[in-house]
Design a protein around this motif. Sequence first.
Motif, PDB file in Angstrom:
ATOM      1  N   GLY A 258       0.780  -1.234   0.000  1.00  0.00           N
ATOM      2  CA  GLY A 258       0.000   0.000   0.000  1.00  0.00           C
ATOM      3  C   GLY A 258       0.803   1.271   0.000  1.00  0.00           C
ATOM      4  O   GLY A 258       0.302   2.344   0.353  1.00  0.00           O
ATOM      5  N   GLU A 259       2.039   1.174  -0.418  1.00  0.00           N
ATOM      6  CA  GLU A 259       2.867   2.372  -0.532  1.00  0.00           C
ATOM      7  C   GLU A 259       2.205   3.367  -1.490  1.00  0.00           C
ATOM      8  O   GLU A 259       1.669   2.993  -2.534  1.00  0.00           O
ATOM      9  CB  GLU A 259       4.253   1.979  -1.060  1.00  0.00           C
ATOM     10  N   VAL A 260       2.225   4.648  -1.129  1.00  0.00           N
ATOM     11  CA  VAL A 260       1.638   5.676  -1.997  1.00  0.00           C
ATOM     12  C   VAL A 260       2.550   5.879  -3.194  1.00  0.00           C
ATOM     13  O   VAL A 260       3.717   6.264  -3.039  1.00  0.00           O
ATOM     14  CB  VAL A 260       1.436   6.994  -1.231  1.00  0.00           C
ATOM     15  N   ALA A 261       2.004   5.621  -4.380  1.00  0.00           N
ATOM     16  CA  ALA A 261       2.802   5.722  -5.605  1.00  0.00           C
ATOM     17  C   ALA A 261       2.824   7.138  -6.161  1.00  0.00           C
ATOM     18  O   ALA A 261       3.800   7.573  -6.773  1.00  0.00           O
ATOM     19  CB  ALA A 261       2.263   4.760  -6.650  1.00  0.00           C
ATOM     20  N   THR A 262       1.732   7.865  -5.941  1.00  0.00           N
ATOM     21  CA  THR A 262       1.650   9.239  -6.434  1.00  0.00           C
ATOM     22  C   THR A 262       0.564   9.967  -5.673  1.00  0.00           C
ATOM     23  O   THR A 262      -0.257   9.346  -4.979  1.00  0.00           O
ATOM     24  CB  THR A 262       1.361   9.272  -7.953  1.00  0.00           C
ATOM     25  N   ARG A 263       0.518  11.281  -5.800  1.00  0.00           N
ATOM     26  CA  ARG A 263      -0.485  12.097  -5.111  1.00  0.00           C
ATOM     27  C   ARG A 263      -1.103  13.099  -6.084  1.00  0.00           C
ATOM     28  O   ARG A 263      -0.467  13.493  -7.061  1.00  0.00           O
ATOM     29  CB  ARG A 263       0.132  12.845  -3.919  1.00  0.00           C
ATOM     30  N   ALA A 264      -2.318  13.508  -5.769  1.00  0.00           N
ATOM     31  CA  ALA A 264      -2.994  14.516  -6.590  1.00  0.00           C
ATOM     32  C   ALA A 264      -3.806  15.426  -5.684  1.00  0.00           C
ATOM     33  O   ALA A 264      -4.283  15.010  -4.621  1.00  0.00           O
ATOM     34  CB  ALA A 264      -3.902  13.849  -7.625  1.00  0.00           C
ATOM     35  N   LEU A 265      -3.967  16.663  -6.110  1.00  0.00           N
ATOM     36  CA  LEU A 265      -4.655  17.660  -5.297  1.00  0.00           C
ATOM     37  C   LEU A 265      -6.160  17.643  -5.580  1.00  0.00           C
ATOM     38  O   LEU A 265      -6.589  17.742  -6.733  1.00  0.00           O
ATOM     39  CB  LEU A 265      -4.089  19.046  -5.601  1.00  0.00           C
ATOM     40  N   LEU A 266      -6.943  17.528  -4.512  1.00  0.00           N
ATOM     41  CA  LEU A 266      -8.395  17.675  -4.614  1.00  0.00           C
ATOM     42  C   LEU A 266      -8.721  19.150  -4.415  1.00  0.00           C
ATOM     43  O   LEU A 266      -8.289  19.761  -3.430  1.00  0.00           O
ATOM     44  CB  LEU A 266      -9.096  16.828  -3.554  1.00  0.00           C
ATOM     45  N   GLN A 267      -9.490  19.713  -5.362  1.00  0.00           N
ATOM     46  CA  GLN A 267      -9.752  21.153  -5.342  1.00  0.00           C
ATOM     47  C   GLN A 267     -11.230  21.454  -5.574  1.00  0.00           C
ATOM     48  O   GLN A 267     -11.956  20.652  -6.174  1.00  0.00           O
ATOM     49  CB  GLN A 267      -8.961  21.840  -6.459  1.00  0.00           C
ATOM     50  N   PHE A 268     -11.639  22.626  -5.088  1.00  0.00           N
ATOM     51  CA  PHE A 268     -12.947  23.189  -5.402  1.00  0.00           C
ATOM     52  C   PHE A 268     -12.705  24.228  -6.483  1.00  0.00           C
ATOM     53  O   PHE A 268     -11.793  25.059  -6.353  1.00  0.00           O
ATOM     54  CB  PHE A 268     -13.557  23.829  -4.162  1.00  0.00           C
ATOM     55  N   ILE A 269     -13.467  24.187  -7.561  1.00  0.00           N
ATOM     56  CA  ILE A 269     -13.195  25.060  -8.703  1.00  0.00           C
ATOM     57  C   ILE A 269     -14.414  25.913  -9.059  1.00  0.00           C
ATOM     58  O   ILE A 269     -15.557  25.521  -8.838  1.00  0.00           O
ATOM     59  CB  ILE A 269     -12.755  24.244  -9.941  1.00  0.00           C
ATOM     60  N   TYR A 270     -14.124  27.086  -9.631  1.00  0.00           N
ATOM     61  CA  TYR A 270     -15.180  27.986 -10.095  1.00  0.00           C
ATOM     62  C   TYR A 270     -14.578  28.925 -11.129  1.00  0.00           C
ATOM     63  O   TYR A 270     -13.350  29.115 -11.191  1.00  0.00           O
ATOM     64  CB  TYR A 270     -15.785  28.784  -8.933  1.00  0.00           C
ATOM     65  N   SER A 271     -15.420  29.526 -11.948  1.00  0.00           N
ATOM     66  CA  SER A 271     -14.951  30.425 -12.995  1.00  0.00           C
ATOM     67  C   SER A 271     -14.298  31.664 -12.385  1.00  0.00           C
ATOM     68  O   SER A 271     -14.808  32.249 -11.425  1.00  0.00           O
ATOM     69  CB  SER A 271     -16.124  30.847 -13.887  1.00  0.00           C
ATOM     70  N   SER A 272     -13.153  32.069 -12.947  1.00  0.00           N
ATOM     71  CA  SER A 272     -12.454  33.253 -12.431  1.00  0.00           C
ATOM     72  C   SER A 272     -13.286  34.523 -12.606  1.00  0.00           C
ATOM     73  O   SER A 272     -13.080  35.502 -11.892  1.00  0.00           O
ATOM     74  CB  SER A 272     -11.101  33.413 -13.130  1.00  0.00           C
ATOM     75  N   ASP A 273     -14.239  34.504 -13.530  1.00  0.00           N
ATOM     76  CA  ASP A 273     -15.120  35.656 -13.723  1.00  0.00           C
ATOM     77  C   ASP A 273     -15.998  35.904 -12.494  1.00  0.00           C
ATOM     78  O   ASP A 273     -16.547  36.995 -12.325  1.00  0.00           O
ATOM     79  CB  ASP A 273     -16.033  35.440 -14.935  1.00  0.00           C
ATOM     80  N   ARG A 274     -16.146  34.874 -11.658  1.00  0.00           N
ATOM     81  CA  ARG A 274     -17.049  34.979 -10.508  1.00  0.00           C
ATOM     82  C   ARG A 274     -16.292  35.108  -9.193  1.00  0.00           C
ATOM     83  O   ARG A 274     -16.835  34.812  -8.126  1.00  0.00           O
ATOM     84  CB  ARG A 274     -17.984  33.760 -10.490  1.00  0.00           C
ATOM     85  N   GLU A 275     -15.056  35.562  -9.275  1.00  0.00           N
ATOM     86  CA  GLU A 275     -14.220  35.669  -8.079  1.00  0.00           C
ATOM     87  C   GLU A 275     -14.845  36.565  -7.021  1.00  0.00           C
ATOM     88  O   GLU A 275     -14.714  36.317  -5.820  1.00  0.00           O
ATOM     89  CB  GLU A 275     -12.829  36.189  -8.455  1.00  0.00           C
TER      90      GLU A 275
END
Length: 300
Positions: A258-275
């Motif tokens: 069960g060694e971690v082979a790779t990692r990835a970022l979980l993100q919340f996303i939205y259009s930059s127009d709605r910042e």
Amino acid sequence: MEIYQLRTFVTVAQQGHLTQAAELLHLSQPAVTAQIKALEEEFGVALFERYPGGVQLTEAGKLILPDAQQILAQARSLLYRAKALQNEPKGKVRIGTIGVPGRLKLGPWLAQLRESYPLLTVQTTHGISVGVLNEVRKKMLDAGFYLGRNPYQNVNTVPLSEIGFCVALPPTMAHLQDADWKTLGSALWLGLSQFTSLADISQELWRSQNIAPKLVGEFDEEATLLELIKSGVGIAILAERTAHRYAADGSIVLWRNGEVATRALLQFIYSSDREKDPMIDMLIKALRTTWQEESACLIQ
């Protein structure tokens, strides 16, 4: 029976005098008398006894008075609540979700939104990462969740957590659980749809290890990958928690325990127009509160 009639009844009971009650209610005395008479006719009992100095409650009136006061209190509470809602944010937001809801803390987050913004309606659409990313970019979704590297400048991201991935093997390939990458690269791997972020994550892993596995099929869901691994079709990477859960019952085997082979970022996303959009700001505030609370619970 109307609320205003009950208000008149309670006021007369408190004042003990029709004229004084009429002054407080800004009504004429005949209007107060008419309202009391209408209640008495509807209830079928006399509410007051009249005497030269004013009025006093009958026994029936004494029994009814507490209920009338309670109804008026509830009506006031309802009115205050309705007035408070006038300034509450309202509207409908469309959120793209991916993978397992628990991994996104979707339940606690939506509960937090419901508590903080009761007039906000949320509609979720389940999909795969790249699909959610494209729909957010095209403004078909207001926001969503995405796993992996965001290639678009017109999509803003809020990092949530880093997800580890393990290499999962079918039990029939258990002999590879301690193999090196060159040997793993010569085995059959499950192919991934270009629309899932797992495809990019897997390809980055293969490039980093200088392998080019032979692929079987093309699949787009973690649940499908899991079933195919169990059935001996091929190898794939699975999210760490999922991988360990199914390895525990022996339905799959994990490379290097069960060694971690790779990692990835979980993100919340939205259009930059709605910042600067207040609606997006509300979603993010509730999201951060949820993730902070969940993390605090884990630490405790």
